[in-house]
Design an enzyme around this catalytic site. Structure first.
Site, PDB file in Angstrom:
ATOM      1  N   LYS A  22     -22.171  36.369  13.284  1.00 27.29           N
ATOM      2  CA  LYS A  22     -22.777  37.704  12.451  1.00 27.29           C
ATOM      3  C   LYS A  22     -23.302  37.299  11.046  1.00 27.29           C
ATOM      4  O   LYS A  22     -24.619  37.457  10.814  1.00 27.29           O
ATOM      5  CB  LYS A  22     -21.789  38.662  12.232  1.00 27.29           C
ATOM      6  CG  LYS A  22     -22.236  39.925  11.513  1.00 27.29           C
ATOM      7  CD  LYS A  22     -21.236  41.076  11.155  1.00 27.29           C
ATOM      8  CE  LYS A  22     -20.708  40.784   9.690  1.00 27.29           C
ATOM      9  NZ  LYS A  22     -21.277  41.334   8.710  1.00 27.29           N
ATOM     10  N   ASN A  23     -22.634  36.410  10.241  1.00 25.14           N
ATOM     11  CA  ASN A  23     -23.221  36.263   8.983  1.00 25.14           C
ATOM     12  C   ASN A  23     -24.141  35.024   8.993  1.00 25.14           C
ATOM     13  O   ASN A  23     -24.547  34.666   8.020  1.00 25.14           O
ATOM     14  CB  ASN A  23     -21.837  35.864   8.121  1.00 25.14           C
ATOM     15  CG  ASN A  23     -20.967  36.742   7.899  1.00 25.14           C
ATOM     16  OD1 ASN A  23     -21.400  38.015   7.947  1.00 25.14           O
ATOM     17  ND2 ASN A  23     -19.701  36.767   7.515  1.00 25.14           N
ATOM     18  N   CYS A 117     -19.502  47.291   3.439  1.00 28.59           N
ATOM     19  CA  CYS A 117     -17.901  47.663   3.019  1.00 28.59           C
ATOM     20  C   CYS A 117     -17.369  48.047   1.796  1.00 28.59           C
ATOM     21  O   CYS A 117     -17.997  47.640   0.925  1.00 28.59           O
ATOM     22  CB  CYS A 117     -17.200  46.531   3.639  1.00 28.59           C
ATOM     23  SG  CYS A 117     -17.037  46.084   5.331  1.00 28.59           S
ATOM     24  N   ARG A 122     -19.655  43.569  -5.566  1.00 20.88           N
ATOM     25  CA  ARG A 122     -20.552  42.608  -5.123  1.00 20.88           C
ATOM     26  C   ARG A 122     -21.913  42.928  -5.655  1.00 20.88           C
ATOM     27  O   ARG A 122     -22.890  43.172  -5.059  1.00 20.88           O
ATOM     28  CB  ARG A 122     -20.668  42.853  -3.539  1.00 20.88           C
ATOM     29  CG  ARG A 122     -19.030  42.557  -2.963  1.00 20.88           C
ATOM     30  CD  ARG A 122     -19.443  41.963  -1.336  1.00 20.88           C
ATOM     31  NE  ARG A 122     -19.558  43.286  -0.409  1.00 20.88           N
ATOM     32  CZ  ARG A 122     -19.306  43.042   0.700  1.00 20.88           C
ATOM     33  NH1 ARG A 122     -19.231  41.828   1.345  1.00 20.88           N
ATOM     34  NH2 ARG A 122     -19.614  43.966   1.789  1.00 20.88           N
ATOM     35  N   ASP A 306     -12.850  36.373   4.539  1.00 19.11           N
ATOM     36  CA  ASP A 306     -12.733  37.004   5.733  1.00 19.11           C
ATOM     37  C   ASP A 306     -11.511  36.812   6.776  1.00 19.11           C
ATOM     38  O   ASP A 306     -11.570  37.312   7.777  1.00 19.11           O
ATOM     39  CB  ASP A 306     -14.173  36.751   6.407  1.00 19.11           C
ATOM     40  CG  ASP A 306     -15.299  37.572   5.778  1.00 19.11           C
ATOM     41  OD1 ASP A 306     -15.063  38.385   4.966  1.00 19.11           O
ATOM     42  OD2 ASP A 306     -16.277  37.176   6.247  1.00 19.11           O
ATOM     43  N   ARG A 398     -19.350  46.603  13.664  1.00 16.12           N
ATOM     44  CA  ARG A 398     -20.100  46.003  13.005  1.00 16.12           C
ATOM     45  C   ARG A 398     -19.971  44.286  12.999  1.00 16.12           C
ATOM     46  O   ARG A 398     -21.054  43.846  12.786  1.00 16.12           O
ATOM     47  CB  ARG A 398     -19.917  46.435  11.429  1.00 16.12           C
ATOM     48  CG  ARG A 398     -20.372  47.655  10.989  1.00 16.12           C
ATOM     49  CD  ARG A 398     -20.418  48.104   9.563  1.00 16.12           C
ATOM     50  NE  ARG A 398     -20.896  47.011   8.745  1.00 16.12           N
ATOM     51  CZ  ARG A 398     -20.354  46.369   7.716  1.00 16.12           C
ATOM     52  NH1 ARG A 398     -19.032  46.891   7.470  1.00 16.12           N
ATOM     53  NH2 ARG A 398     -20.935  45.381   7.134  1.00 16.12           N
TER      54      ARG A 398
END
Length: 419
Positions: A22-23, A117, A122, A306, A398
């Site tokens: 995903k990232n 999230c 951030r 993560d 997600r």
């Protein structure tokens, strides 16, 4: 909203294929805005965040086609709008990644300040400051970053802190800038390297990716082509933890073992037998209670933030006392409170959780608070006695492709309950 129901107590056993990351997929899809021509991106995971990104591109007028083989075809020549609106950006912080490409290629971008999230502030100041140093005129008005530039100019950018999305945004912007840009204190994550490899495949001139100094020599344009997204190291780590916490045996396939060195080291420290292949990792914890481990998150190649929540879940049933220290995000312990509902003994002291392992967790209704917290609650539910129900699982969708099906293939009794 859907919820997950898990009947715990079954050691997992089997193999699972890991999806694309995903990232890596999200910044690569954003980077297609830089390309003059058709781009085919393969090994794209079927996730809500990917769907949102494709919708964002489509809203701008970009042609986006999904093919049947986990691929996305993108052609930005039809783009009409240069706006990333709040209603899409609020659900996914990665939407900020269209800022650099839009500004570099089209000279303008209006991007809503991001959501995603609830794990910390951030801030986007590093993105904004870097683009300003490259000659952009930027104002923040009515909740939008409004950026304009005739053509960005290469610059030496020293990032205040190591930031993955900041590194990616500025690297993308620099590909079409005039002159050479040097990013110092750059992020070294495999997903940053994958983005650089994608851009180079399309004609960019980037070197030093994978180190803390990335050099980008600007080019006039990028051309179309094809690229495969790398495997998801966080998904792989999560399934390895599922094998460890249930005292089972799990092999993950289609992985790059070197991307999980820090996770593998902690699994071995926890007492697991870890076996590596060229593109596989296997964990065997049969007949053994895991040992508590101490975790401290830090930028790659250190232990990934993560994977923090998943190891916290392991520590809840491990032998001994383990500490989990979070140094990246200031609000990433909300899952600890939910795991207490399952009987975990957790004490919070600032950015450190002290976890004393208990012999058995017991089922309870719990609520997911962010993406990786969702994964940790699934892991805890796999070992809790009784039936655990997890609410607000849209977070899982997600970031984890077909989680129930993959867990079921390993023997887990897990099912989705639609509302």
């Amino acid at each position: 909203m859907d919820r997950l129901q898990i009947l715990g107590g079954i050691p997992l056993d089997g193999e699972v294929r890991i999806s694309g990351a995903k990232n890596a997929a999200l910044p690569i899809l954003a980077a297609t805005l830089l390309v003059d021509g058709l781009v085919r991106v393969g090994n794209v995971p079927h996730l809500q965040d990917v769907t949102t990104t494709n919708e964002l591109l489509g809203r701008m007028g970009v042609s986006v086609t999904i093919n049947e083989r986990m691929g996305v075809e993108v052609d930005a020549s039809s783009i009409r709008e240069f706006v990333a609106p709040y209603d899409l950006v609020k659900t996914m912080r990665a939407s900020i990644l269209v800022l650099g490409p839009l500004l570099a290629r089209f000279g303008r971008a209006d991007v809503s300040l991001p959501g995603g999230c609830a794990i910390g502030a951030r801030p986007v100041n590093i993105h904004v400051t870097g683009l300003q140093q490259m000659g952009a005129d930027i104002k923040i008005e009515n909740g939008y970053i409004k950026a304009r530039a005739s053509r960005l100019k290469g610059a030496r950018l020293v990032l205040d802190t190591v930031t993955v999305t900041g590194t990616e945004n500025l690297m993308m912007a620099a590909t079409l800038a005039s002159g050479t840009t040097v990013l110092e204190n750059a992020a070294r994550e495999p997903e940053v390297v994958d983005l650089a490899n994608f851009l180079n495949t399309m004609g960019a001139k980037i070197s030093g990716h994978g180190t803390d100094t990335i050099t980008i020599e600007g080019v006039e344009s990028l051309h179309g082509g094809s690229y495969e997204v790398l495997p998801d190291r966080i998904e792989a780590g999560t399934y390895l933890l599922a094998g460890a916490i249930t005292r089972g045996r799990v092999m993950v396939k289609n992985v790059i073992p070197g991307h999980l060195d820090a996770v593998i080291a902690k699994l071995r420290e926890a007492g697991g037998t870890v076996t590596l292949g060229d593109s596989t990792i296997a964990i065997d914890m049969r007949g053994r209670r895991p040992l508590s481990v101490d975790i401290r998150t830090a930028p790659y190649p250190a232990f990934p933030t993560d994977m923090q929540a998943q190891f916290a879940a392991l520590n809840t049933i491990a032998d001994g006392v383990g500490t989990v220290t979070e140094t990246i995000f200031e609000n990433r312990f909300m899952h600890m409170l939910e795991m207490r509902r399952l009987g975990a003994e957790i004490r919070l002291e600032g950015n450190t959780a002290i976890i004393r392992g208990v012999p058995q967790l017991t089922a309870a209704p719990v609520m997911a608070t962010d993406l990786r917290a969702s994964a940790s609650l699934v892991l805890a539910g796999l070992v809790a006695e009784g039936r655990t129900e997890i609410e607000r699982i849209y977070h899982i969708d997600r970031g984890y492709e077909a989680l129930e099906e993959k867990m079921q293939s390993l023997g887990a009794r897990i099912k989705r309950i639609p509302d």
